[in-house]
Design a protein around this motif. Structure first.
Motif, mmCIF file in Angstrom:
data_model
loop_
_atom_site.group_PDB
_atom_site.id
_atom_site.type_symbol
_atom_site.label_atom_id
_atom_site.label_comp_id
_atom_site.label_asym_id
_atom_site.label_seq_id
_atom_site.Cartn_x
_atom_site.Cartn_y
_atom_site.Cartn_z
ATOM 1 N N LYS A 28 0.829 -1.196 0.000
ATOM 2 C CA LYS A 28 0.000 0.000 0.000
ATOM 3 C C LYS A 28 0.871 1.255 0.000
ATOM 4 N N ILE A 29 2.036 1.169 0.687
ATOM 5 C CA ILE A 29 2.971 2.281 0.856
ATOM 6 C C ILE A 29 2.244 3.609 0.959
ATOM 7 N N GLY A 30 1.500 3.794 1.999
ATOM 8 C CA GLY A 30 0.924 5.104 2.257
ATOM 9 C C GLY A 30 -0.481 5.284 1.709
ATOM 10 N N THR B 23 -0.436 10.027 -1.608
ATOM 11 C CA THR B 23 0.422 9.474 -2.657
ATOM 12 C C THR B 23 1.319 10.582 -3.194
ATOM 13 N N MET B 24 2.325 10.165 -3.952
ATOM 14 C CA MET B 24 3.225 11.130 -4.558
ATOM 15 C C MET B 24 2.444 12.031 -5.517
ATOM 16 N N LYS B 25 1.494 11.417 -6.212
ATOM 17 C CA LYS B 25 0.671 12.176 -7.162
ATOM 18 C C LYS B 25 -0.034 13.326 -6.431
ATOM 19 N N CYS C 61 -0.605 19.172 -6.016
ATOM 20 C CA CYS C 61 -0.814 20.417 -5.278
ATOM 21 C C CYS C 61 0.357 21.365 -5.505
ATOM 22 N N HIS C 62 1.559 20.823 -5.574
ATOM 23 C CA HIS C 62 2.726 21.681 -5.801
ATOM 24 C C HIS C 62 2.666 22.359 -7.167
ATOM 25 N N LYS C 63 2.013 21.686 -8.112
ATOM 26 C CA LYS C 63 1.922 22.254 -9.452
ATOM 27 C C LYS C 63 0.918 23.407 -9.479
ATOM 28 N N GLU D 237 11.442 18.676 -7.261
ATOM 29 C CA GLU D 237 12.746 17.999 -7.237
ATOM 30 C C GLU D 237 12.680 16.803 -6.297
ATOM 31 N N CYS D 238 13.162 15.667 -6.836
ATOM 32 C CA CYS D 238 13.061 14.418 -6.081
ATOM 33 C C CYS D 238 13.636 14.577 -4.676
ATOM 34 N N ALA D 239 14.795 15.218 -4.600
ATOM 35 C CA ALA D 239 15.508 15.245 -3.322
ATOM 36 C C ALA D 239 14.805 16.093 -2.265
ATOM 37 N N LYS D 240 13.875 16.965 -2.699
ATOM 38 C CA LYS D 240 13.140 17.761 -1.719
ATOM 39 C C LYS D 240 12.244 16.867 -0.860
ATOM 40 N N CYS D 241 11.719 15.822 -1.497
ATOM 41 C CA CYS D 241 10.770 14.961 -0.782
ATOM 42 C C CYS D 241 11.345 13.606 -0.392
ATOM 43 N N HIS D 242 12.485 13.241 -0.969
ATOM 44 C CA HIS D 242 13.023 11.907 -0.675
ATOM 45 C C HIS D 242 14.376 11.984 0.001
ATOM 46 N N TYR D 243 14.522 11.173 1.041
ATOM 47 C CA TYR D 243 15.787 11.123 1.754
ATOM 48 C C TYR D 243 16.838 10.472 0.884
HETATM 49 C C1 HEC Z 1 6.308 16.677 -3.494
HETATM 50 C C2 HEC Z 1 6.931 15.513 -2.964
HETATM 51 C C3 HEC Z 1 7.556 14.488 -3.892
HETATM 52 C C4 HEC Z 1 8.421 14.711 -4.938
HETATM 53 C C5 HEC Z 1 8.890 16.038 -5.516
HETATM 54 C C6 HEC Z 1 8.827 13.421 -5.419
HETATM 55 N N1 HEC Z 1 8.223 12.424 -4.666
HETATM 56 FE FE1 HEC Z 1 8.450 10.423 -4.917
HETATM 57 N N2 HEC Z 1 7.095 10.052 -3.452
HETATM 58 C C7 HEC Z 1 6.465 11.026 -2.705
HETATM 59 C C8 HEC Z 1 5.577 10.382 -1.765
HETATM 60 C C9 HEC Z 1 4.689 11.070 -0.741
HETATM 61 C C10 HEC Z 1 5.710 8.992 -1.979
HETATM 62 C C11 HEC Z 1 5.013 7.852 -1.190
HETATM 63 C C12 HEC Z 1 3.602 7.656 -1.620
HETATM 64 C C13 HEC Z 1 3.458 6.642 -2.668
HETATM 65 O O1 HEC Z 1 4.115 5.594 -2.610
HETATM 66 O O2 HEC Z 1 2.624 6.864 -3.575
HETATM 67 C C14 HEC Z 1 6.672 8.825 -3.047
HETATM 68 C C15 HEC Z 1 7.083 7.589 -3.538
HETATM 69 C C16 HEC Z 1 8.107 7.430 -4.462
HETATM 70 C C17 HEC Z 1 8.626 6.155 -4.867
HETATM 71 C C18 HEC Z 1 8.189 4.825 -4.363
HETATM 72 C C19 HEC Z 1 6.970 4.411 -5.136
HETATM 73 C C20 HEC Z 1 6.416 3.135 -4.601
HETATM 74 O O3 HEC Z 1 5.246 2.871 -4.942
HETATM 75 O O4 HEC Z 1 7.107 2.444 -3.852
HETATM 76 C C21 HEC Z 1 9.615 6.388 -5.777
HETATM 77 C C22 HEC Z 1 10.475 5.361 -6.480
HETATM 78 C C23 HEC Z 1 9.694 7.831 -5.955
HETATM 79 N N3 HEC Z 1 8.759 8.426 -5.138
HETATM 80 C C24 HEC Z 1 10.582 8.454 -6.802
HETATM 81 C C25 HEC Z 1 10.602 9.831 -7.025
HETATM 82 C C26 HEC Z 1 11.436 10.493 -8.026
HETATM 83 C C27 HEC Z 1 12.409 9.781 -8.945
HETATM 84 C C28 HEC Z 1 11.172 11.811 -7.939
HETATM 85 C C29 HEC Z 1 11.741 12.943 -8.798
HETATM 86 C C30 HEC Z 1 11.424 12.893 -10.201
HETATM 87 C C31 HEC Z 1 10.198 12.005 -6.883
HETATM 88 N N4 HEC Z 1 9.875 10.778 -6.363
HETATM 89 C C32 HEC Z 1 9.709 13.240 -6.465
HETATM 90 C C33 HEC Z 1 6.655 12.397 -2.800
HETATM 91 C C34 HEC Z 1 7.435 13.038 -3.737
#
Ligand code: HEC
Ligand code: HEC
Ligand code: HEC
Ligand code: HEC
Ligand code: HEC
Ligand code: HEC
Length: 430
Positions: free
Chosen positions: A226-228, A373-375, A380-382, A424-430
């Protein structure tokens, strides 16, 4: 010739098995020895790795302050240590209003890993800050999906072991048949032997399927994937605390209880001492009932639970020394690899709690309103503009922008979070 192929096959299987074994080992190892994870799972609800106080004291420099043996005893069961008359332990106990830190389910090697992490936390992790008065007894539970991977790896390993054994049996039978000059007619490929295995052990196969279905494996798997994504998640809480009554009817400000939302990463759950600011007086003696999740509950009984956790006697208005922590179940759970800060959104971005959490003041039970979710984040950021008005940081940034860049991103007169780097990926991901 035939022999060589068989050996090669067996070698491959052996290698696969070894690979799986080491994978399993690594998983277990990283699960039990990762100090950061352990700290997050066990201690972060109450401690920061910096010097700031959360529920308990900041743990910076703790290894210099106490010796390892003392720390081990304290972490495993601080109550015992206090009871044994240890001077340091008693002093901390007094300083923290006689709140007992609950015994932690960690062993010595895990404590080593945690202490190591506290001494060398990864950058920028001061930990959550809460300005909740006094110590508390809040435990926020989180489920740990790492176990699922260990579980899955173990099952995979078992399947492979069964295959390997079965194949070895086949090779032997084939060899025996050859030796006796007979023709071997049994299965020769893995798939054939798999089918034969299934046919011969229908009972076991049926049992395994039943266990898989009813033994909750599917639930576990669901948890892992489910990851979130858990919209509408509404776990059962230990006290039937109604947001509708408190934040709605009584109009208590969200920040009164979730005070750290404005200036730290997490919003936090208030300690029961915050509840006591009102519930010393409001003891439920009105005898009213209230609705929670479609059922009726008694005010008297639910408010009494606060007193029970705190070991408070409402007749004599005194606290005993046997408080137990209340275990609220965490509703929102972003995966560990995502960075989210309340301060950034609530204070800097001026977003309302309700935008992400829904009309909490109308909810008896809070549930997960947004998909998380990431979407959801990036959409919202867009769409959302950063508030640049009266914000020194942005005024400074504007001054430094070249005219072309200003034209490009600010052509429409708005600077969205995305244009400001919020994609930017790194803003939200460690
Ligand atoms: C605004 C915040 C945000 C940004 C920017 C973002 N992410 Fe994420 N990402 C998330 C969140 C929240 C989740 C966890 C929710 C989910 O799994 O749907 C996630 C999950 C993921 C996952 C795991 C997906 C899974 O189903 O396991 C990957 C891989 C990932 N992101 C890659 C990226 C990459 C590559 C970028 C840059 C292009 C990026 N993210 C940018 C917020 C973000
Ligand atoms: C439910 C909240 C809670 C949790 C979880 C918790 N602690 Fe504590 N901890 C406290 C409180 C409160 C104190 C203050 C002393 C007291 O009254 O018990 C404390 C005190 C301490 C102290 C003594 C600090 C000092 O400066 O004297 C150490 C060390 C400590 N905790 C380590 C840990 C570790 C390591 C973990 C995780 C394995 C952990 N704690 C988990 C609440 C907690
Ligand atoms: C009187 C104290 C109090 C007030 C006021 C209050 N809350 Fe809460 N809140 C709690 C407690 C206690 C919990 C944990 C129990 C639960 O989840 O119901 C909680 C849980 C939550 C959660 C779920 C946290 C999780 O586990 O993920 C959200 C979201 C939340 N509150 C938002 C709000 C918002 C928004 C407001 C204002 C409209 C608000 N709260 C007002 C005490 C309060
Ligand atoms: C600012 C005052 C205030 C604070 C702080 C407060 N409450 Fe209440 N609480 C009330 C009032 C008012 C009622 C309604 C009593 C009535 O109608 O008789 C109530 C009712 C309750 C009830 C029964 C109805 C329901 O919502 O379930 C419970 C349980 C309860 N509170 C728990 C808590 C807990 C737990 C906390 C701390 C997280 C807390 N309260 C903090 C004022 C407060
Ligand atoms: C309701 C809209 C909204 C949602 C949903 C949202 N954000 Fe944001 N986010 C904002 C706004 C507005 C800002 C800009 C704050 C500012 O002015 O810097 C921001 C800023 C950020 C920043 C800082 C970006 C930077 O450039 O420094 C991060 C990181 C971030 N958000 C992560 C997340 C993650 C992770 C999620 C999903 C779990 C999320 N956000 C969901 C509105 C949102
Ligand atoms: C931009 C969206 C957004 C806004 C605005 C927002 N939250 Fe949250 N909130 C989240 C997300 C995402 C999580 C899950 C964080 C996690 O699991 O690390 C969360 C978690 C929580 C929790 C659970 C404890 C924690 O910190 O993890 C509480 C309580 C909470 N929020 C209360 C509030 C309150 C009160 C406000 C307003 C002052 C607020 N939130 C504003 C997105 C938001």
């Amino acid at each position: 010739m035939n022999k060589i192929t068989n050996t090669t096959k067996r070698n491959t299987l052996f290698k696969v098995t070894l690979f799986c074994l080491s994978f399993l080992f690594l998983q277990i190892n990283s699960y039990s020895q990762d100090g950061k994870k352990l700290f997050k799972a066990n201690c972060a609800a109450c401690h920061s790795v910096g010097s700031n106080k959360v529920v308990g004291p900041g743990l910076q420099g703790i290894s210099e302050k106490y010796d390892r043996e003392w720390l081990g005893k304290w972490i495993k069961n601080s109550g015992d240590l206090i009871a044994s008359g240890d001077g340091d332990a008693k002093a901390i106990f007094e300083e923290y209003n006689k709140v007992i830190m609950p015994p932690q389910p960690v062993d010595d090697s895990q404590i080593d890993a945690i202490l190591e992490y506290i001494s060398n936390p990864s950058d920028g992790e001061a930990g959550p800050v809460a300005d909740v008065a006094g110590a508390s007894n809040v435990v926020v539970e989180e489920d740990n999906s790492t176990m699922v991977y260990i579980f899955a790896a173990a099952i995979l390993l078992l399947v492979i072991l069964v295959f390997t054994l079965n194949r070895t049996g086949l090779f032997l039978r084939e060899a025996v048949a050859k030796n006796e000059g007979q023709e071997y007619t049994g299965p020769t490929t893995l798939w054939q032997s798999f089918r034969e295995l299934m046919r011969k052990n229908q009972g076991i196969v049926a049992a395994v399927i039943i266990v898989l279905f009813f033994g909750g494996l599917l639930d576990l798997m669901d948890g892992a994937f489910k990851i979130g994504v858990h919209q509408g998640y509404k776990p059962e809480q230990p006290i039937k605390f109604s947001h509708k009554i408190h934040a709605g009817d009584d109009k208590i400000d969200c920040n009164y209880c979730h005070s750290s939302a404005r200036h730290s990463k997490t919003s936090g759950i208030p300690s029961l001492n915050v509840c006591m600011n009102c519930h010393k007086a409001i003891d439920g003696s009105s005898g009213k009932t209230f609705m929670y999740d479609g059922k009726q509950y008694s005010m008297t009984e639910e408010i009494q639970k606060i007193y029970d956790y705190l070991d408070y006697d409402k007749e004599t208005q005194t606290y005993g020394d046997n408080p137990t922590p209340v275990k609220w179940v965490k509703v929102h759970n972003l995966p560990d690899h995502v960075f989210f800060s309340h301060e950034q959104h609530v204070t800097v971005g001026e977003q309302k709690c309700q935008t992400c959490h829904g009309p909490v003041e109308e909810m008896e039970v809070v549930d997960q309103h947004a998909p998380l979710t990431m979407k959801w984040c990036v959409e919202c950021h867009k769409e959302t503009a950063v508030s640049t008005e009266g914000n020194g940081y942005y005024e400074e940034m504007h001054k430094r922008m070249t005219p072309e860049f200003k034209d490009k991103v600010m052509g429409d007169g708005v600077l969205t979070v995305k244009e400001n780097g919020g994609w930017e990926c790194a803003k939200c991901h460690y």
